[in-house]
Design a protein around this motif. Structure first.
Motif: not given
Ligand code: GYE
Length: 330
Positions: A44-45, A47-48, A122-123, A141, A179, A183, A207, A232-233, A263, A283
């Motif tokens: 999704e991001s 970061w992921r 991570d989470r 977080f 997260a 946050r 996200f 939050e990201n 992030d 992050c």
């Molecule tokens: O901030 C976001 C990702 O769990 C820390 O999940 C992760 C979060 C992060 O989609 O970009």
């Protein structure tokens, strides 16, 4: 001639014996690889993607692993199905980043009954049931959120605006993920602390850049009188900024909307350098080496920490440089 034939036959017997020897050695090498089943939330991001790449580039055959990767595409049921498959396959370790904190007790009890160590990445998972996992590797977080609020308070103090009436928009991450919970809590506690701060909108951006763009667009139809946007990201920050700029708002800490993000991906930090993101809290997704270290310690029956929090920092638009961004690994 007889002598030569005898020598050839001996040589062939020796070669066959060596070949047989070699066979068990190759099988031993196969057996010594550590099989890890990895259930990832999705992609999704940025970061992921960096988080997945860190695991894949660390848990390699060269480092002694066979990695079985599953992308859950943001669905918890896909993660539960993948974990059950890993159990049936008899993997040596299960590694997963739980999309949300709840709903894992049953499948993790099955892993425990199968004597497969689980490493949560991570989470976090919320559970009153003890020993559902062997180790956790991730971020604090709530502390990240507190770092963001402390920076904001110091900035407003320097600007003589700490007591001003401030209108805040909050774009939350995936609801129920650690997260998001951490946050969000930090921001909500700060609004309790500052009576002149007003939460004018709170929406889930999941996200993702697309969802944040959509929800920010809806908020802007209601009001453009906004002082701070807390995303939050980085994906959400970029989506919210795009929507605000389309509505004619300027995003910058000095005389525009103060955008806060998390992030500190390269892309997010470029927006920081450009002044559009005022603050970006790191992050760290590079968790592969932490996983490798813990698994190797477990294999060697050496002591290891059950809870492993990764040190993180922050960047703001006043002090960041291109050199700092160029040095980043993600
Ligand atoms: O901030 C976001 C990702 O769990 C820390 O999940 C992760 C979060 C992060 O989609 O970009």
């Amino acid at each position: 001639m007889r002598k030569l034939l005898a020598i050839v036959i001996c040589l062939m017997l020796i070669l066959c014996a060596c070949a047989r020897q070699a066979q068990p050695m190759e099988e031993d090498a196969e057996d010594s690889l550590i099989v890890v089943g990895f259930s990832q939330v999705g992609a999704e991001s940025e970061w992921r993607v960096a988080n997945t790449e860190s695991i894949r580039s660390t848990l390699t055959e060269g480092n002694g692993y066979v990695l079985i990767y599953d992308d859950a595409r943001q669905k918890q049921e896909n993660q539960i199905r993948a974990i059950r498959t890993f159990i049936q396959q008899g993997v040596d370790y299960i590694l997963f980043s739980p999309k949300v904190e709840t709903g894992w007790i049953s499948v993790l009890q099955e892993a425990r009954e199968a004597n497969i160590p689980v490493i949560v990445l991570d989470r976090y998972i919320e559970s009153e049931v003890e020993n559902l996992y062997t180790a956790y590797i991730g971020s604090d977080f709530h502390k990240e959120g507190e770092m963001a609020i402390s920076w904001l308070e110091e900035f407003l103090q320097r600007e003589g605006r700490i007591g001003d009436s401030l209108r805040i928009v909050h774009i939350q991450g995936t609801m129920g993920s650690t997260a998001q919970i951490g946050r969000t809590a930090a921001l909500e506690q700060s609004i309790e602390k500052h009576p002149s701060w007003e939460l004018v909108a709170q929406e889930c951006g999941d996200f993702t850049r697309a969802k944040a763009y959509e929800v920010m667009g809806s908020i802007l139809e209601q009001t453009t009188d906004i002082d701070i946007v807390y995303c939050e990201n980085d994906g959400e920050a970029l989506g919210a900024i795009a929507a605000m700029e389309e509505a004619g708002l300027s995003c910058n800490a000095k005389d525009g909307v103060i955008v806060i993000s998390f992030d500190a991906t390269r892309l997010g930090l470029q927006y920081c350098l450009g002044g559009k993101i005022a603050l970006n809290v790191e992050c760290n997704p590079l968790q592969g080496p932490y996983v490798n270290e813990i698994i190797k310690k477990i294999q060697l029956r050496e002591p290891f920490s059950r809870m492993n929090y990764i040190d993180e920092t922050l960047f703001d638009s006043f002090t960041i440089t291109q050199e700092m961004i160029d040095e980043r690994q993600y």
